[in-house]
Design an enzyme around this catalytic site. Sequence first.
Site, mmCIF file in Angstrom:
data_model
loop_
_atom_site.group_PDB
_atom_site.id
_atom_site.type_symbol
_atom_site.label_atom_id
_atom_site.label_comp_id
_atom_site.label_asym_id
_atom_site.label_seq_id
_atom_site.Cartn_x
_atom_site.Cartn_y
_atom_site.Cartn_z
ATOM 1 N N LYS A 198 0.884 -1.275 -0.015
ATOM 2 C CA LYS A 198 0.042 -0.010 0.111
ATOM 3 C C LYS A 198 1.030 1.393 0.184
ATOM 4 C CE LYS A 198 -1.837 2.704 3.060
ATOM 5 N NZ LYS A 198 -1.895 4.087 2.167
ATOM 6 N N GLY A 251 6.634 5.302 8.821
ATOM 7 C CA GLY A 251 5.686 6.463 9.125
ATOM 8 C C GLY A 251 5.625 7.000 10.321
ATOM 9 N N SER A 252 4.558 7.374 10.976
ATOM 10 C CA SER A 252 4.507 8.225 12.212
ATOM 11 C C SER A 252 4.393 7.065 13.399
ATOM 12 C CB SER A 252 3.300 8.865 12.292
ATOM 13 O OG SER A 252 1.859 8.087 12.338
ATOM 14 N N THR A 253 4.805 7.464 14.706
ATOM 15 C CA THR A 253 4.945 6.701 15.655
ATOM 16 C C THR A 253 3.488 6.319 16.025
ATOM 17 O OG1 THR A 253 6.723 7.401 16.454
ATOM 18 C CG2 THR A 253 5.538 6.473 18.158
ATOM 19 N N LEU A 254 2.414 7.362 15.702
ATOM 20 C CA LEU A 254 0.982 7.239 15.939
ATOM 21 C C LEU A 254 0.490 5.986 15.235
ATOM 22 C CD1 LEU A 254 -1.807 7.764 17.676
ATOM 23 C CD2 LEU A 254 -1.944 9.496 15.744
ATOM 24 N N GLY A 256 2.073 3.608 13.733
ATOM 25 C CA GLY A 256 2.989 2.298 14.146
ATOM 26 C C GLY A 256 2.361 1.715 15.443
ATOM 27 N N GLU A 274 9.572 1.465 11.149
ATOM 28 C CA GLU A 274 10.503 2.701 10.993
ATOM 29 C C GLU A 274 9.612 3.921 11.198
ATOM 30 O OE1 GLU A 274 12.210 5.914 9.962
ATOM 31 O OE2 GLU A 274 12.170 4.994 8.159
ATOM 32 N N CYS A 309 12.683 11.642 8.360
ATOM 33 C CA CYS A 309 12.498 11.110 9.726
ATOM 34 C C CYS A 309 13.568 11.296 10.523
ATOM 35 C CB CYS A 309 12.032 9.575 9.582
ATOM 36 S SG CYS A 309 13.181 8.649 8.876
ATOM 37 N N GLU A 408 8.214 15.573 16.890
ATOM 38 C CA GLU A 408 8.725 15.680 15.568
ATOM 39 C C GLU A 408 8.024 16.823 14.621
ATOM 40 O OE1 GLU A 408 9.959 12.576 12.002
ATOM 41 O OE2 GLU A 408 8.064 12.021 13.017
#
Length: 508
Positions: A198, A251-254, A256, A274, A309, A408
């Site tokens: 995706k 992508g973002s930690t959220l 993830g 990552e 990042c 970030e």
Amino acid sequence: MPQTYTHNFDTPTYKGSVTFNTGLFIDGKWTDPVQGGDLIDILMYRLYTATGKVIVSIAGGTSKDVDVAVAAAERAYRTTWGLKVPGSERGRLLAKLADLIEQHADELAALEALNVGMPLLVNKYFVVPGTVSTFRYFAGWSDKIHGKTIEPSENKLAYTRHEPFGVCGAITPWNFPLGVVAAKLAPALATGNTVVLKPSEITPLTALFLADLIKEAGFPPGVVSIVNGYGHTVGDAISRHPSVMKITFTGSTLTGRKILKASADSNLKKVTLELGGKSPTIIFDDADFEQAIKWASMGVFFAAAGQTCTAGSRIYVQEGIYDRFLQAFAKVAESLAGATGNPFEAGVQHGPQISSTQLERVMGYINSGKAEGARVHSGGERIGNTGYFIKPTIFTEVTADMKIMQEEIFGPVCSIVKFKTEEEVTKWANNTTYGLAANVLTQNVSLAVRMAHNLEAGSIFVNSSQSPERQVPFGGFKQSGMGREMGQYGLDTYTQVKAVHINIGLQI
């Protein structure tokens, strides 16, 4: 039926046309979504209006399309790929794909610049060649994946096998779409996995172009499927699918966190993440001053307008050179502001933010810094009223607890802090929930090694920044992720180890 779109370029740095399909690529052919799906507008490099100019609309899938893609991937894994195909053949196809990407380098560079907004020449000389090298590197690994022979005693033999998982899901970000797709596809395919990809719904164009090259290279149908769509539909469906055995996400930690939870709620699929970063750049008095200015600038502003990042957005400068550094660095930021614009214009070095949402997010951080008492030394505002441009921004007089020092930003914004001692700056640098990368600039080798060992980050760049290598593992500490990409360490995350025990004399 799926449609194709042709974009005609007539720019100072590229003239030509690029054609790609706007549908879903499933089981080796282009198709429409099963149940209509979404129609996703793709914007042109965010220059012209407050909302961006629509290039084309692409098809967006649903969970039903993910089901079809996963079924095709399972079928291919068990019949025409996986352990049915020797590593030498997988390597041959990956190498052929690398050759095809190289042959279409100009088209891919133009398409990436069109969709993402990075200067064309950055894509042409860095992004696309890096993509080619990634596929070639892992092509070379394809027939070198093996286990160990272990002899516990004279009556027993054991050996290990490194076997693919089967179907892998790959979810990629919008900031470096082509390069990250390569970083995920190449090792997954080299190890014998099939992939349902995706791409970001914001920047899917080079992935769609790549689909036809994958087919031309000769990969069997179903080995790679590309399902466009939103994260809450297609991304969530891949994360929860019971037949997807591994997922890799950048992508973002959220997001993830959501993927990790989806894995736990479904089949405990293996997960590589990552995620975000808040990287420090630490410059000691003895650093090569001119090189320090260049590497620090590249570390935070780079060619993606700070949307990386590993951006070194916390710059710590030792007190002996602080004033001189601040003055010189501000000149670099101001020159980048003057070299802002259309990515197809010669001399442009600073492009737009990816969307109005991202523009507002970054400006929100800038306003937060001002409100909390930080001083804007340079920048701190939009460039013009059209397009999504922000001046490279430098904050001073910051404190460690400020939002701009802890979160970030993902934009062309940094803070410069004066420090005295190695111990002091090490403590400050590690004062974050992230741990993706760190940059250290000094000519003292012993100091550089000590700092590299004491900093809590997955990648330490000494006298450099933003310079990863495909042979070297990349990934984060703390909330910057788990697992590694690139190198043999990254390859290992796409296999599971099986131990075989053979009794050659033991009796009971």
